[in-house]
Design an enzyme around this catalytic site. Structure first.
Site, PDB file in Angstrom:
ATOM      1  N   GLY A 138       0.890  -1.119  -0.441  1.00  0.00           N
ATOM      2  CA  GLY A 138       0.004  -0.777  -0.025  1.00  0.00           C
ATOM      3  C   GLY A 138       0.601   1.059   0.217  1.00  0.00           C
ATOM      4  CG  ASP A 188      10.607  -7.190  -3.058  1.00  0.00           C
ATOM      5  OD1 ASP A 188      11.104  -7.430  -4.148  1.00  0.00           O
ATOM      6  OD2 ASP A 188       9.097  -6.203  -2.747  1.00  0.00           O
TER       7      ASP A 188
END
Ligand code: NAG
Ligand code: NAG
Ligand code: NAG
Ligand code: NAG
Ligand code: NAG
Length: 944
Positions: free
Chosen positions: A625, A737
């Protein structure tokens, strides 16, 4: 202590005088010929765990021998054995021919033992037999013709043995058989066409050495739903076109069968749900008629199909995977396949077109977020425009795997007795009970992606078992080769903390005797084990159980795995699981968890801190987000990550994750300050790092380029932070990641790894108690940083992080981005080094650098980026090597004076040199700051 356990279970279960037994008033005994037969059976078995202790005395039926179940009524004055269920008892030895004397037997079950030898032909005498269950042993030899005499047999399971020779023609006489499971053996020869007369639903013969051809006659099978023959060798023959007439067919799986010819037209199979014809030598075009709208899976990859991708793949609302990769398809990439689909919940679609000859792509190619399109290896990807580069990364998608959450941390703990567990789905929060554990596997599922079907599965299974939905909890699931879907289920009692004995017997009986059939889409299931609390109940009778319980405690193999998975609380967080999310969210405040060391913020506090989340405070955007810069009431600067609608998790899952994060403290990890879980919002609050991300400092626009020593120091710090996640976090965390934009820099340019909380958590002991060295997952991450082996194998390991970090090292050295205009940094650097132009690619923003150190650093970076996992260094080797390079940096001349303010408060730590940056070895001291701590807020732990 042990006895206390046994007593507890005795209370629950010893009274298990099953309805199957025992007319003691009449003092009936077992038919003597059956008693003799059992004793012969016993004499051939090796029973290392003494599971058959009850067989040492008394009468089989009236003394409740373990696994022996008898008829309760009788006409001839004797009791007769109805079921012999010796599921998973660690038995070895062989099957005695005297089994053939158990002439009243309906169920013969030796699943998941370690039996050797061949199947005795005398079993063919037991004409009453309904279920013959010998799967999961090491049986060898040929299949006896006589098995064909079992005219009442409903289910034959001999899969996962080493049985060889042909499938006997006599099997055509198994005229009641509905389920023929013979996969994973060494069966050879032609499949008898005669089997086509059988009323069989599921014919699973995959993973054998069958040859010859696919019988034409199978097109006339009246009930055939699943035909699975993968990994056999029907060399040079083709798929009969008449298979397009098998109107009952739901699944056709002929992977890797050496088939030639063309893809048959299956458009007239009304409910076809799953089609896999991959890894054959099929050629010609893909038929243009539209398949059933029930289809979830179409895998035609690794053939020689040519022509264009037909439009008929549109309008298939249930499609999950369309895999056409590694063919010779040309023309245009289709852009309408997803048009008529609705992506509610966690439904997604993968279109794998890699390695074909697709040369065109429609303008404004813009699939929705739930659609993954893979185009790597097509002409459209050479010199691809920026807009489609995202589709051009290589990936392997044939199997996705994800495990659901297992989290029980947020309630007060259950009674200390270790077998009590919280029912995560109970309508009463924090209710504790002793669950039944069920090892359960879908043997030939009709789907490729489970999450969209989880709820349907839960409803299906609970209604078949006559349980409430909340009594079932799927603790874990994972895809295995086949593909098969292995799950560990927990069944909780309703409204009580213990199942009563009839209920235990009922559930076990229903599952072990295949009295239920799941919806077609899930295919056949197998029962792998059955436990109560930590005690295994393998086809037990009452007395067998309490003895077995002791064995259970002592042996503890399976039990251990289950206890582990309950207490280690390893959880792989399931996102978007709407139905759980809803119930959890509404009961959130009742859980009201206190997590040590982090603060819980209200939504209002967060809104105030960010000026109502105004755009001006937004500093970033990630997969989770938006990220805002906020000022707390006490004027602390923080970074606030606000979950987007789609990434909201169940409150409990969210809290579990936070609790885990709150225990991670390392100077090279961004620390968590708090969280907000309030009015449908989830936010994570982190320390704010004024110097932004490494990526910002490497871009051409960076005003003050980093010098070599700082880059090396950042590399070392990042590696240490990640090493900590791999080795010190419990459970270990693979970041998944790592990228330059996830490495943040504090005011002193110390590297802090960010976003590790959103990474997948590391290996869970699987159902068999083996700790897998990797986690099989859906491929996630950022293009350019992704471990190529992870694409191919789906095995996420610590070495996947090593790869990504290696890419960051290359960025540090060259200033390049990982992918620019289709050029991959690893390839570019490798090529430059090979052609001796190494120093030409070093970032010219570094005005000077010690060339020997640069060479070593570059060579380490390339080692990290090697294709083969095994040849990459481990993270601890990376740290060690960076430390040794760091020692070589001549400190006097490499630090320009503008960083001298850094030095003042760091000098005290570095021993003798004039380093301006903190000497990183000092923090590698094990007594230093690198530790996990449950209680102390991170701010007091992580020294600055
Ligand atoms: C025998 O068992 C059946 C269930 O299998 C049950 O319905 C029946 O009542 C039992 N009969 C006796 C005499 O226990
Ligand atoms: C099964 O038996 C074989 C041969 O007797 C042995 O080598 C193997 O370890 C056994 N496996 C198990 C799981 O007990
Ligand atoms: C049992 O099977 C064997 C071999 O298949 C056969 O020779 C024998 O006659 C059978 N016995 C009975 C009682 O049917
Ligand atoms: C496709 O392959 C078949 C057989 O390999 C060949 O006969 C045919 O001409 C090919 N068609 C196209 C359009 O390339
Ligand atoms: C096929 O789809 C129809 C319509 O949605 C549905 O009623 C039927 O149950 C499906 N069949 C299978 C095997 O899933």
């Amino acid at each position: 202590m042990l006895e206390a356990h046994v007593l507890l279970y005795a209370a629950v279960l010893v009274a298990l005088s099953p309805y199957l037994l025992r007319d003691s008033a009449a003092h009936k005994t077992t038919d003597p010929s059956e008693v003799n037969a059992l004793s012969a059976v016993r004499s051939r078995l090796i029973d290392p765990t003494n599971s058959l202790k009850t067989w040492n005395s008394g009468d089989p039926c009236s003394s409740n021998w373990r696994g022996v179940f008898c008829y309760n009524t009788t006409n001839d004055g004797y009791l007769h054995i109805q079921k012999l269920q010796l599921l998973k008892l660690n038995l070895s030895g062989s099957l005695a021919p005297e089994l053939g004397l158990l002439s009243h037997l309906k169920i013969l079950d030796f699943m998941w033992n370690n039996l050797t030898g061949s199947i005795p032909k005398e079993i063919g005498n037991i004409t009453s037999l309904h279920l013959l269950l010998l799967n999961g042993n090491q049986l060898s030899g040929f299949l006896p013709e006589e098995i064909g005499n079992l005219s009442n047999l409903n289910r034959l399971q001999i899969d996962e043995n080493q049985i060889s020779g042909p499938i006997p023609k006599s099997f055509a006489n198994l005229r009641s058989v509905k389920h023929l499971h013979m996969n994973n053996n060494s069966l050879s020869g032609q499949i008898p066409p005669e089997l086509s007369v059988l009323p069989v639903f599921h014919l699973l013969v995959d993973n054998n050495n069958l040859s010859g051809n696919l019988p034409l006659e199978f097109s006339e099978m009246p009930n055939l739903k699943i035909l699975q023959l993968d990994n056999n060798n029907f060399s040079g023959t083709s798929i009969p076109t008449s298979y397009g007439n098998i109107s009952s067919l739901l699944k056709l799986s002929l992977r890797n069968c050496s088939l030639q010819g063309s893809v048959p037209d299956l458009s007239r199979v009304p409910q076809l749900g799953y089609l896999d014809l991959s890894r054959n030598q099929l050629n010609g075009p893909i038929p243009t008629n539209k398949l059933s709208t029930n289809i979830t899976t179409i895998i035609l990859s690794h053939n020689s199909l040519n022509g264009t991708i037909p439009a008929n793949f549109s309008g298939l609302p249930n499609l999950q995977i369309l895999s056409l990769d590694n063919n010779r398809l040309d023309g245009s990439v289709p852009s309408t396949i997803w048009n008529d689909m609705t992506f509610v919940g966690n439904k997604s679609l993968t279109l794998d077109f890699q390695n074909n000859s697709l040369a065109n792509i429609p303008n404004a190619f813009n699939p929705p977020a739930n659609v993954t399109v893979l185009l790597y290896g097509n002409p459209v990807c050479t010199n691809a425009q920026e807009s489609i580069i995202q589709f051009c990364q290589p990936q392997n998608v044939e199997q996705a795997s994800e495990s659901p959450t297992n989290s029980t941390r947020s309630c007060p703990s259950c009674p200390t007795d270790r077998d009590y567990e919280r029912n995560p789905n109970s309508p009463m929060p924090c209710s504790c009970a002793v669950p039944l554990g069920v090892g359960f596997r879908l043997k030939s599922p009709g789907i490729s992606d489970f999450p969209p079907y989880i709820k349907a599965f839960e409803i299906d299974l609970t209604s078949l078992l006559d349980l409430f939905l909340y009594q079932l909890y799927i603790e874990q699931y994972m895809w295995e080769s086949g593909p098969r879907l292995n799950m560990h289920l927990k069944l909780f009692p309703s409204n009580t903390s213990l199942f009563n004995e009839t209920e235990v017997m009922r559930l076990q009986g229903v599952l072990a005797a295949w009295e239920i059939t799941l919806s077609d889409v899930f295919g056949p299931y197998e029962l792998l084990n059955f436990t109560l609390g930590s005690y295994e109940i393998p086809g037990s009778s009452a007395s067998g159980l309490s003895k077995g319980a002791l064995v259970g405690i002592l042996m503890g193999a399976i039990a251990g795995a289950i206890i582990l998975s309950a207490t280690v609380t390893v959880l792989i967080v399931r996102r978007n699981w709407k139905y759980r999310t809803i119930s959890k969210r509404s009961s959130l405040s009742k859980f009201s968890i206190k997590i040590d060391g982090v603060k819980r913020f209200t939504f209002e506090e967060m809104a105030t801190a960010t000026n109502n989340f105004s755009d001006s405070t937004q500093v970033g955007q990630g997969g989770y987000g938006k990220v805002y810069k906020g000022v707390l009431a006490d004027r602390t600067l923080v970074a606030i990550k606000r979950a987007e609608e789609g990434s909201l998790q169940g409150s409990k899952e969210f809290c579990t994750e936070i609790e885990l994060l709150s225990r991670l403290h390392h100077r090279n990890l961004v620390s968590l300050v708090g969280y907000c879980d309030d009015s449908d919002e989830q936010m994570l609050v982190y320390e704010f790092l004024p110097n932004g991300s490494l990526r910002d400092h490497l871009s051409a626009k960076a005003t003050e380029p980093l010098n070599f020593a700082m880059r090396l120091h950042i590399a070392l710090g990042s590696a240490k932070g990640i090493l900590y996640l791999h080795t010190e976090a419990d459970p270990p965390i693979f970041h998944r990641d790592i990228k330059a934009s996830n490495i943040l820099l504090d005011s002193k340019f110390v590297a802090k790894v960010a976003d590790f909380g959103l990474s997948r958590l590391a290996p869970v002991p699987d159902v068999e108690g083996v700790l897998p060295g990797y986690v099989s997952t859906v491929v996630k991450g950022t293009p350019g940083y992704l471990d190529p082996e992870y694409f191919l194998t789906h095995k996420l390991t610590d070495k996947s992080d090593v790869y990504s970090l290696g890419v960051v090292f290359l960025e540090l050295l060259t200033g390049m981005k990982p992918i620019v205009h289709g050029k991959n940094i690893v390839r570019e650097v490798t090529m430059a080094c090979q052609s001796g132009k190494m120093f030409e690619i070093i970032d010219s923003n570094m005005s000077f650098y010690p060339s020997e150190c640069v060479e070593k650093f570059l060579s380490l970076a390339l080692k990290c980026c090697r294709e083969e996992t095994d040849s990459r260094p481990s993270m601890s080797e990376v740290v060690r090597e960076l430390e040794s390079i760091w020692r070589m940096v001549p400190d006097a001349n490499v630090y320009p004076s503008e960083y001298s303010e850094i030095s003042s408060n760091k000098m005290s730590k570095s021993s003798s040199t004039s380093l301006m940056i903190e000497n990183p070895f000092t923090s590698s001291d094990p007594s230093g700051s690198d530790h996990v701590d449950n209680n102390i807020p991170s701010a007091t732990v992580a020294p600055r």
